[in-house]
Design a protein around this motif. Structure first.
Motif, short mmCIF file in Angstrom:
data_model
loop_
_atom_site.label_atom_id
_atom_site.label_comp_id
_atom_site.label_asym_id
_atom_site.label_seq_id
_atom_site.Cartn_x
_atom_site.Cartn_y
_atom_site.Cartn_z
N UNK A 483 49.11 21.90 5.79
CA UNK A 483 49.23 22.83 6.93
C UNK A 483 47.95 23.59 7.18
N UNK A 484 46.81 22.88 7.05
CA UNK A 484 45.52 23.53 7.27
C UNK A 484 44.97 23.25 8.66
N UNK A 485 45.25 22.07 9.21
CA UNK A 485 44.77 21.71 10.55
C UNK A 485 45.78 20.79 11.21
N UNK A 486 45.76 20.68 12.55
CA UNK A 486 46.78 19.86 13.24
C UNK A 486 46.80 18.41 12.80
N UNK A 487 45.66 17.87 12.33
CA UNK A 487 45.62 16.47 11.90
C UNK A 487 46.50 16.21 10.69
N UNK A 488 46.81 17.26 9.92
CA UNK A 488 47.65 17.07 8.74
C UNK A 488 49.06 16.63 9.10
N UNK A 508 51.27 30.22 11.35
CA UNK A 508 52.42 31.02 10.89
C UNK A 508 52.76 30.66 9.46
N UNK A 509 52.77 29.36 9.13
CA UNK A 509 53.09 28.94 7.76
C UNK A 509 52.06 29.46 6.78
N UNK A 510 50.78 29.36 7.15
CA UNK A 510 49.72 29.88 6.25
C UNK A 510 49.86 31.39 6.08
N UNK A 511 50.22 32.08 7.15
CA UNK A 511 50.40 33.53 7.05
C UNK A 511 51.55 33.87 6.11
N UNK A 512 52.64 33.14 6.22
CA UNK A 512 53.79 33.40 5.34
C UNK A 512 53.45 33.09 3.89
N UNK A 513 52.74 32.01 3.66
CA UNK A 513 52.35 31.69 2.29
C UNK A 513 51.38 32.73 1.73
N UNK A 514 50.53 33.28 2.59
CA UNK A 514 49.65 34.37 2.14
C UNK A 514 50.43 35.63 1.79
N UNK A 515 51.47 35.93 2.58
CA UNK A 515 52.32 37.09 2.27
C UNK A 515 53.03 36.88 0.95
N UNK A 516 53.56 35.67 0.72
CA UNK A 516 54.25 35.39 -0.54
C UNK A 516 53.27 35.44 -1.70
N UNK A 517 52.04 34.95 -1.49
CA UNK A 517 51.03 35.03 -2.55
C UNK A 517 50.73 36.48 -2.93
N UNK A 518 50.73 37.37 -1.94
CA UNK A 518 50.54 38.80 -2.25
C UNK A 518 51.76 39.35 -2.98
N UNK A 519 52.97 38.90 -2.59
CA UNK A 519 54.18 39.33 -3.29
C UNK A 519 54.17 38.89 -4.75
N UNK A 520 53.58 37.72 -5.01
CA UNK A 520 53.61 37.18 -6.37
C UNK A 520 52.85 38.04 -7.36
N UNK A 521 52.01 38.94 -6.85
CA UNK A 521 51.27 39.83 -7.75
C UNK A 521 52.10 41.02 -8.20
#
Length: 590
Positions: A483-488, A508-521
């Motif tokens: 989920x890094x670029x449309x070609x994926x 949106x997916x990258x943003x959500x994964x970033x939020x979860x990564x912050x939660x993991x701390x």
């Protein structure tokens, strides 16, 4: 229990209340004296071992990451490297002393408070719970606290350092300070720390008697009149404990003011750098004392404002004299708004109906929902093959839990956002009977940082108007693609061929994964994820065993039908030999 009405009924209720309260208080003290040394020993021994054992690694790795990072400019990096050794050297002392004080506070007050909570209205067998509550639960809580502290030192710290030292985009400018501003910033800091610490400490000590007696007055009025927090707990002598422990709350407030004054003094250097003026930094040193005094006056319902001077420390900021030049109408409007907000605050504090109408959710409730949702979605994804037993074993054995610890919570949150976007809700639809909005969301800064962006993402999803096929496809894309670029998504089964739409969803997916990564701390996150992984591992083993069992029976029937008239292959005892691969034991892996 009926609320007493009249002087004699109130007096008799108060007199009969005293022996009941003192018996519970003595019992709670005895439990605290027994449990407290055990809790302090557990927290002190483990936390001290972790702090001292990891201190060399923390010291060296912090300096290395700051030296390596591209997020800081050269001047700021030199300043940070010259200042960092001081807090790093003090960390073992602060950590061990904090563990000692935290262990004493938790080990003493948890059994004491649990004793009073055991006589609540909804508690059955009150006598048993008075003796049992707060003993084993407090000891288990100390193990949980130690586990969370270990997770923070091993995971959260290195996660922060990895983020600091990772590569930055080319268009992102490093944070730096100008060398010409450095002398004024240092001078403002050197002046601000001692001045603000002294003045704010003096103000806190001066206001502490007002806080003590006003708090006692309010608590006694609520106790006698059965108002405020004691209206719903008439049967519980928790009021006496609150009155007895109120001086500790006052001491805690004074200590918090003294500690915060140190950081307020340090912020003078930031003001001097922002405004490029030593005069503004010095003005902030004086002004922040006035702001603190006004805040305390509002908290204690004393006079409005402060008699201390408040000079302007921002160029676009109005001083008190300029504010006083406002018209009488504006002043009256401001006063009316202030009084109405104060009245609403008092009404909200005293109104039982209003507090029931607006249910304020706690952070732990939202936290429980997230992991419950992850458990439900994890079982569904495990059933559909998007999560397999190898992913679970990899998380348990090697600690690589990106798929289960990041992608699975991100998908659970995304599913909540999809449901919320289709509804007319102004917040997040957690379940059929639970809706999280800005009104009932937890008043916690950490959760506000997470919930605020989620509400924005919900509106973005609402504008995209996804259909059912796109939502179904997203589940696989979140779990199995980068989920890094449309070609994926070219080889995926995503219905739309619009690259702009794909890019928006991937963002949106990258943003959500970033939020979860912050939660993991957050320390509790890893502990809850480990429990979730164990549940999914058991589910995966049971599903695999059931599949092998059904497959073995089917194969046996097929062989029997295909070899009619021949003898079955049997063991010496006459039973059919069915072999199955032994699955690893979760206890051995953990």
């Amino acid at each position: 229990m009926k609320v007493p009405a009249g002087f004699f009924e109130t007096l008799w209720s108060f007199v009969s209340f005293l022996p009941y309260f003192f018996l519970l208080f003595i019992l709670g003290l005895l439990k605290a004296v027994i449990i407290c040394p055990i809790v302090v020993g557990i927290i002190m021994i483990v936390n001290s071992a972790v702090i001292i054992g990891l201190w060399p690694a923390h010291f060296i790795w912090t300096l290395y990451c700051v030296l390596r990072t591209k997020r800081l400019g050269p001047v700021l990096k030199i300043v940070a490297l010259s200042v960092l050794p001081v807090p790093l050297i003090l960390w073992p002392i602060v950590g061990i002393v904090g563990s000692l004080l935290g262990g004493i506070g938790y080990g003493f007050f948890a059994p004491l408070i649990a004793t009073f909570e055991a006589v609540g209205v909804d508690v059955t067998d009150k006598c048993y719970h008075c003796f049992a509550d707060g003993c084993l639960s407090t000891i288990r809580g100390s193990y949980t606290a130690v586990q969370d502290f270990i997770d923070f030192c091993f995971h959260a710290y290195f996660s922060y350092m990895d983020e600091l030292s990772e590569k930055v985009p080319k268009d992102e400018k490093p944070i730096d300070i100008k060398l010409s501003k450095l002398p004024s910033c240092l001078l403002a800091t050197l002046v601000g720390v001692p001045v603000d610490v002294f003045l704010i400490t003096a103000l806190a000590l001066w206001k502490s008697p007002f806080m003590l007696f006003k708090g006692w007055k309010r608590l006694l009025e609520d106790l006698i009149g059965r108002e405020g927090p004691f209206l719903e707990t008439v049967c519980v002598p928790f009021a006496g404990l609150a009155i007895l422990l109120w001086p500790l709350a006052v001491v805690g407030a004074v200590v918090a003011a003294i500690i915060s004054s140190f950081f307020l003094g340090l912020y003078a250097g930031v003001i001097a750098h922002q405004e490029d003026s030593l005069q503004m930094g010095l003005a902030y040193i004086v002004s922040v004392v006035s702001l603190f005094d006004e805040y305390v006056n509002d908290l204690l319902y004393l006079r409005e404002g402060s008699c201390l001077p408040r000079p302007r420390y921002h160029r676009n900021m109005k001083t008190n004299q300029e504010k006083k030049k406002l018209g009488d109408d504006d002043n009256n409007d401001l006063r009316i708004k202030r009084e109405s907000s104060l009245n609403m605050k008092l009404v909200s504090e005293r109104s039982r109906t209003l507090r029931k109408a607006i249910q304020q959710y706690k952070p732990v409730q939202i936290w429980d929902w997230l992991f419950k949702s992850c458990e439900v979605n994890g079982r569904i994804l495990l059933r559909d093959g998007l999560i397999n037993i190898k992913d679970v074993e990899e998380c348990i054995k090697t600690g690589n839990c990106k798929k289960l610890g990041i992608k699975l919570p991100a998908w659970s949150i995304l599913q909540c956002l999809l449901i919320s976007a289709k509804s007319d809700s102004s917040g997040l639809v957690i379940s059929d009977d639970l809706e999280l909005t800005r009104i009932n969301s937890p008043r916690d800064k950490v959760f506000e940082w997470f919930i605020g962006p989620l509400l924005i993402i919900k509106e973005q999803i609402k504008k995209l108007q996804l259909d059912v096929n796109e939502e179904i496809s997203l589940r696989k894309l979140v779990m199995e693609h980068k989920n890094e670029k449309p070609d994926d998504w070219d080889n995926s089964d995503f219905p739309s061929s619009d690259n702009v739409r794909k890019a928006q969803l991937q963002a949106i997916i990258r943003r959500l994964q970033g939020i979860v990564a912050s939660m993991s701390r957050i320390p509790t996150f890893r502990r809850r994820i480990r429990n979730l992984v164990k549940i999914l591992y058991i589910e995966a083993i049971q599903a695999s065993a059931s599949s092998n069992h059904i497959g073995g029976i089917t194969q046996h029937i097929h062989n029997k039908n295909s070899s009619a008239g021949t003898k079955d292959v049997k063991d010496r005892d006459g039973t059919v030999n069915v072999s199955a691969e032994k699955k690893p034991d979760i206890g051995d892996m953990v």
